[in-house]
Design a protein around this motif. Structure first.
Motif, PDB file in Angstrom:
ATOM      1  N   SER A  46      12.588  -1.676   1.428  1.00  0.00           N
ATOM      2  CA  SER A  46      12.030  -0.983   2.591  1.00  0.00           C
ATOM      3  C   SER A  46      12.077  -1.875   3.831  1.00  0.00           C
ATOM      4  O   SER A  46      11.987  -3.107   3.740  1.00  0.00           O
ATOM      5  CB  SER A  46      10.576  -0.573   2.320  1.00  0.00           C
ATOM      6  OG  SER A  46       9.731  -1.717   2.306  1.00  0.00           O
TER       7      SER A  46
ATOM      8  N   GLU B  74       0.840  -1.207   0.000  1.00  0.00           N
ATOM      9  CA  GLU B  74       0.000   0.000   0.000  1.00  0.00           C
ATOM     10  C   GLU B  74       0.873   1.253   0.000  1.00  0.00           C
ATOM     11  O   GLU B  74       0.612   2.199  -0.740  1.00  0.00           O
ATOM     12  CB  GLU B  74      -0.939  -0.006   1.210  1.00  0.00           C
ATOM     13  CG  GLU B  74      -2.097  -0.961   1.066  1.00  0.00           C
ATOM     14  CD  GLU B  74      -3.014  -0.968   2.284  1.00  0.00           C
ATOM     15  OE1 GLU B  74      -2.779  -0.228   3.255  1.00  0.00           O
ATOM     16  OE2 GLU B  74      -3.984  -1.748   2.256  1.00  0.00           O
ATOM     17  N   LYS B  75       1.900   1.273   0.836  1.00  0.00           N
ATOM     18  CA  LYS B  75       2.778   2.440   0.942  1.00  0.00           C
ATOM     19  C   LYS B  75       3.437   2.785  -0.389  1.00  0.00           C
ATOM     20  O   LYS B  75       3.568   3.956  -0.749  1.00  0.00           O
ATOM     21  CB  LYS B  75       3.855   2.169   2.001  1.00  0.00           C
ATOM     22  CG  LYS B  75       4.838   3.303   2.181  1.00  0.00           C
ATOM     23  CD  LYS B  75       5.850   2.983   3.286  1.00  0.00           C
ATOM     24  CE  LYS B  75       6.856   4.100   3.459  1.00  0.00           C
ATOM     25  NZ  LYS B  75       7.819   3.791   4.536  1.00  0.00           N
ATOM     26  N   TYR B  76       3.843   1.767  -1.153  1.00  0.00           N
ATOM     27  CA  TYR B  76       4.562   2.002  -2.406  1.00  0.00           C
ATOM     28  C   TYR B  76       3.666   1.882  -3.640  1.00  0.00           C
ATOM     29  O   TYR B  76       4.149   1.926  -4.768  1.00  0.00           O
ATOM     30  CB  TYR B  76       5.762   1.055  -2.510  1.00  0.00           C
ATOM     31  CG  TYR B  76       6.848   1.449  -1.531  1.00  0.00           C
ATOM     32  CD1 TYR B  76       7.815   2.387  -1.868  1.00  0.00           C
ATOM     33  CD2 TYR B  76       6.859   0.939  -0.243  1.00  0.00           C
ATOM     34  CE1 TYR B  76       8.783   2.781  -0.966  1.00  0.00           C
ATOM     35  CE2 TYR B  76       7.832   1.322   0.673  1.00  0.00           C
ATOM     36  CZ  TYR B  76       8.783   2.245   0.303  1.00  0.00           C
ATOM     37  OH  TYR B  76       9.745   2.642   1.207  1.00  0.00           O
TER      38      TYR B  76
ATOM     39  N   CYS C 240      10.443  -0.353  -2.640  1.00  0.00           N
ATOM     40  CA  CYS C 240       9.509  -1.186  -1.887  1.00  0.00           C
ATOM     41  C   CYS C 240      10.222  -2.442  -1.394  1.00  0.00           C
ATOM     42  O   CYS C 240      10.146  -2.787  -0.214  1.00  0.00           O
ATOM     43  CB  CYS C 240       8.301  -1.544  -2.745  1.00  0.00           C
ATOM     44  SG  CYS C 240       7.095  -2.589  -1.876  1.00  0.00           S
TER      45      CYS C 240
ATOM     46  N   GLU D  54       9.783  -2.269   5.920  1.00  0.00           N
ATOM     47  CA  GLU D  54       8.494  -2.960   6.017  1.00  0.00           C
ATOM     48  C   GLU D  54       8.492  -4.246   5.187  1.00  0.00           C
ATOM     49  O   GLU D  54       8.018  -5.286   5.645  1.00  0.00           O
ATOM     50  CB  GLU D  54       7.344  -2.058   5.542  1.00  0.00           C
ATOM     51  CG  GLU D  54       7.194  -0.770   6.316  1.00  0.00           C
ATOM     52  CD  GLU D  54       7.942   0.416   5.698  1.00  0.00           C
ATOM     53  OE1 GLU D  54       7.597   1.551   6.057  1.00  0.00           O
ATOM     54  OE2 GLU D  54       8.864   0.197   4.883  1.00  0.00           O
TER      55      GLU D  54
END
Length: 95
Positions: free
Chosen positions: A71, A30-32, A68, A73
């Motif tokens: 990252s 979602e973030k990327y 991503c 995460e």
């Protein structure tokens, strides 16, 4: 700017643990801005060795796809995946 695509090919050794990986990817994807193009589903090997699960994710750019993957995460998720599956992930530039 060309889009970037993850192509992931996996053979899952531990399906229950792999579910933890899938859950852990939600936040970084979602973030990327990852957009699934293909996720699992039927696949036909025409040449070479096939893997049981194939995933293609679209990102805004190659650099975003790489960011991503690198990252913090996603690296948490990657450690889970590496315990549950064997495979490859490559990033390719779109046309």
């Amino acid at each position: 700017m060309a889009k970037g695509y993850w192509i992931a090919r996996m053979d899952i050794r531990d399906p229950e643990r792999y579910k933890d990986y899938v859950a852990a990817t939600k936040a970084p994807f979602e973030k990327y801005g990852a957009r699934p193009v293909a996720r699992g589903g039927a696949a036909t090997a025409l040449e070479g060795t096939a893997r049981a699960r194939n995933v293609v994710l679209e990102f805004a750019s190659v650099q975003t796809a790489i960011d991503c993957y690198n990252s913090p995460e996603y690296q948490i998720a990657a450690k889970i995946r590496q315990k549950a599956a064997d495979g490859e992930i490559v990033v390719v530039e779109g046309v």
